[in-house]
Design a protein around this motif. Structure first.
Motif, PDB file in Angstrom:
ATOM      1  N   GLU A 161       0.832  -1.200   0.000  1.00  0.00           N
ATOM      2  CA  GLU A 161       0.000   0.000   0.000  1.00  0.00           C
ATOM      3  C   GLU A 161       0.875   1.262   0.000  1.00  0.00           C
ATOM      4  OE1 GLU A 161      -3.020   1.595   3.192  1.00  0.00           O
ATOM      5  OE2 GLU A 161      -3.467  -0.505   2.684  1.00  0.00           O
ATOM      6  N   THR A 162       1.928   1.226   0.824  1.00  0.00           N
ATOM      7  CA  THR A 162       2.846   2.367   0.874  1.00  0.00           C
ATOM      8  C   THR A 162       3.520   2.570  -0.486  1.00  0.00           C
ATOM      9  OG1 THR A 162       3.255   1.960   3.209  1.00  0.00           O
ATOM     10  CG2 THR A 162       4.867   3.328   2.065  1.00  0.00           C
ATOM     11  N   ILE A 163       3.917   1.459  -1.120  1.00  0.00           N
ATOM     12  CA  ILE A 163       4.553   1.556  -2.433  1.00  0.00           C
ATOM     13  C   ILE A 163       3.601   2.222  -3.428  1.00  0.00           C
ATOM     14  CG2 ILE A 163       5.452   0.211  -4.383  1.00  0.00           C
ATOM     15  CD1 ILE A 163       6.185  -1.953  -2.201  1.00  0.00           C
ATOM     16  N   GLU A 164       2.328   1.815  -3.394  1.00  0.00           N
ATOM     17  CA  GLU A 164       1.351   2.404  -4.316  1.00  0.00           C
ATOM     18  C   GLU A 164       1.179   3.897  -4.067  1.00  0.00           C
ATOM     19  OE1 GLU A 164       0.457   1.324  -7.106  1.00  0.00           O
ATOM     20  OE2 GLU A 164       1.548  -0.497  -6.590  1.00  0.00           O
ATOM     21  N   LYS A 165       1.180   4.289  -2.797  1.00  0.00           N
ATOM     22  CA  LYS A 165       1.049   5.721  -2.474  1.00  0.00           C
ATOM     23  C   LYS A 165       2.236   6.504  -3.018  1.00  0.00           C
ATOM     24  CE  LYS A 165      -1.714   5.560   1.715  1.00  0.00           C
ATOM     25  NZ  LYS A 165      -1.538   5.341   3.148  1.00  0.00           N
ATOM     26  N   VAL A 166       3.430   5.938  -2.867  1.00  0.00           N
ATOM     27  CA  VAL A 166       4.633   6.626  -3.350  1.00  0.00           C
ATOM     28  C   VAL A 166       4.590   6.731  -4.874  1.00  0.00           C
ATOM     29  CG1 VAL A 166       7.138   6.388  -3.614  1.00  0.00           C
ATOM     30  CG2 VAL A 166       6.083   6.017  -1.386  1.00  0.00           C
ATOM     31  N   ARG A 167       4.147   5.636  -5.499  1.00  0.00           N
ATOM     32  CA  ARG A 167       4.074   5.635  -6.962  1.00  0.00           C
ATOM     33  C   ARG A 167       3.036   6.616  -7.498  1.00  0.00           C
ATOM     34  NH1 ARG A 167       3.770  -0.657  -8.253  1.00  0.00           N
ATOM     35  NH2 ARG A 167       5.933  -1.096  -8.797  1.00  0.00           N
ATOM     36  N   ALA A 168       1.958   6.796  -6.731  1.00  0.00           N
ATOM     37  CA  ALA A 168       0.859   7.623  -7.213  1.00  0.00           C
ATOM     38  C   ALA A 168       1.320   9.044  -7.503  1.00  0.00           C
ATOM     39  CB  ALA A 168      -0.270   7.618  -6.193  1.00  0.00           C
ATOM     40  N   ARG A 169       2.280   9.541  -6.732  1.00  0.00           N
ATOM     41  CA  ARG A 169       2.693  10.926  -6.934  1.00  0.00           C
ATOM     42  C   ARG A 169       4.195  11.116  -6.968  1.00  0.00           C
ATOM     43  NH1 ARG A 169      -0.670  15.649  -4.521  1.00  0.00           N
ATOM     44  NH2 ARG A 169      -2.699  15.146  -5.429  1.00  0.00           N
ATOM     45  N   ALA A 170       4.825  10.741  -5.838  1.00  0.00           N
ATOM     46  CA  ALA A 170       6.214  11.158  -5.637  1.00  0.00           C
ATOM     47  C   ALA A 170       7.188  10.446  -6.567  1.00  0.00           C
ATOM     48  CB  ALA A 170       6.614  10.923  -4.189  1.00  0.00           C
ATOM     49  N   ASN A 171       6.932   9.169  -6.868  1.00  0.00           N
ATOM     50  CA  ASN A 171       7.915   8.409  -7.651  1.00  0.00           C
ATOM     51  C   ASN A 171       7.227   7.341  -8.518  1.00  0.00           C
ATOM     52  OD1 ASN A 171      10.223   7.238  -8.653  1.00  0.00           O
ATOM     53  ND2 ASN A 171      10.915   6.380  -6.705  1.00  0.00           N
ATOM     54  N   PRO A 172       6.545   7.794  -9.591  1.00  0.00           N
ATOM     55  CA  PRO A 172       5.789   6.854 -10.434  1.00  0.00           C
ATOM     56  C   PRO A 172       6.682   5.795 -11.077  1.00  0.00           C
ATOM     57  CG  PRO A 172       5.295   9.141 -11.021  1.00  0.00           C
ATOM     58  CD  PRO A 172       6.438   9.184 -10.053  1.00  0.00           C
TER      59      PRO A 172
END
Ligand code: ATP
Ligand code: MG
Length: 251
Positions: A161-172
């Motif tokens: 879940e954390t990975i998806e959050k990071v990917r969503a904005r900060a580091n796609p």
């Protein structure tokens, strides 16, 4: 490649993997930087004595006047440099609260040294807090060690879940490089069951290389050596070398 080694579960082999994967890159003649983001400083102390750590990643992230190159020190391993940690890294979370660029600090600092290294390995603490998020934002790739144990998969949902959050904005562009089974005991049926279960969940993401239980891997940090110089003939040395090859094949 900037590879973060992360799993918020404690004691799953993050540090052992970070130090020996970094050492394997270095052994192949590639200038490599190991960044220790864990306040426990285990990967720093696997190569350095406590007195050798004066400035740490904390100073770099907390204070914009300290650059990453100021804290990087050579390690006893040829081609391997270290950005060490100290216990004060734990204070960062409090210090960065409310700072707009809190998640991007490490990424920005790494930018200034990136061209000097073929590979950068980041050892994360066993939390999903700001430090691990900084690593996930800075990384191009993520490697998830999973201990071959009955509770192996507990908590991986939170990590994903954390990975998806990071990917969503900060580091796609963040890629999951793979899942590494560690401390495996292939002689027991429980060990084999757990391996099967992990493969069922992560499929092709699971590295073919499995790290088996090895006393040599536990011992080498006490002698400030990587597994490759401490016990070059051990299973740990050949497994981490094979992991390194598999990692390079995947990027
Ligand atoms: P933490 O979450 O506290 O940072 P970690 O995920 O970094 O822990 P390690 O420190 O690498 O985990 O490993 C935990 C313990 O298990 C250490 O004592 C380490 O030496 C040992 N260990 C790691 N890998 C192996 C292995 N393949 N065989 C035997 N012991 C191992
Ligand atoms: Mg660790």
């Amino acid at each position: 490649m900037i590879v973060a080694i992360a799993n918020q579960k404690g004691g799953v082999g993050k540090t052992t993997t970070a130090i020996n994967l970094a050492a394997a890159f270095a052994l192949r003649g590639k200038p490599t930087l190991l960044i220790d983001l864990d306040p426990q400083a285990n990967s720093s102390l696997s190569f350095l004595d406590r007195q050798q750590v004066t400035q740490s990643v904390y100073d770099v992230i907390a204070d914009s006047s300290v650059s990453l190159k100021d804290v990087i020190v050579p390690s006893p391993v040829l081609n391997l440099s270290l950005a060490p940690s100290r216990i004060s890294v734990a204070k960062l979370e409090a210090k960065l609260v409310g700072e707009l660029d809190a998640h991007f600090r490490l990424k920005d600092r790494i930018e200034t040294v990136r061209r000097q290294y073929a590979h950068i390995v980041i050892d994360c603490p066993p939390t999903l807090g700001l430090l691990t998020v900084n690593a996930l934002v800075a990384a191009t790739h993520l490697l998830i060690p999973i201990q071959s144990s009955y509770f192996a998969l507990e908590g991986t949902d939170d990590l994903l879940e954390t990975i998806e959050k990071v990917r969503a904005r900060a580091n796609p562009a963040l890629k999951i490089l793979g899942v590494l089974i560690t401390m495996h005991d292939k002689r027991t049926s429980l060990g084999r069951d757990i391996q099967e279960q992990i493969q069922k969940v992560f499929g092709g993401k699971v590295f073919k290389t499995v790290i088996t239980k090895s006393v040599r891997l536990e011992e080498s940090p006490a002698y400030k050596e990587s597994i490759f110089s401490f016990a070059p003939e051990s299973s740990g040395a050949s497994e981490y070398y094979r992991l390194c090859e598999e990692v390079l094949d995947r990027v």
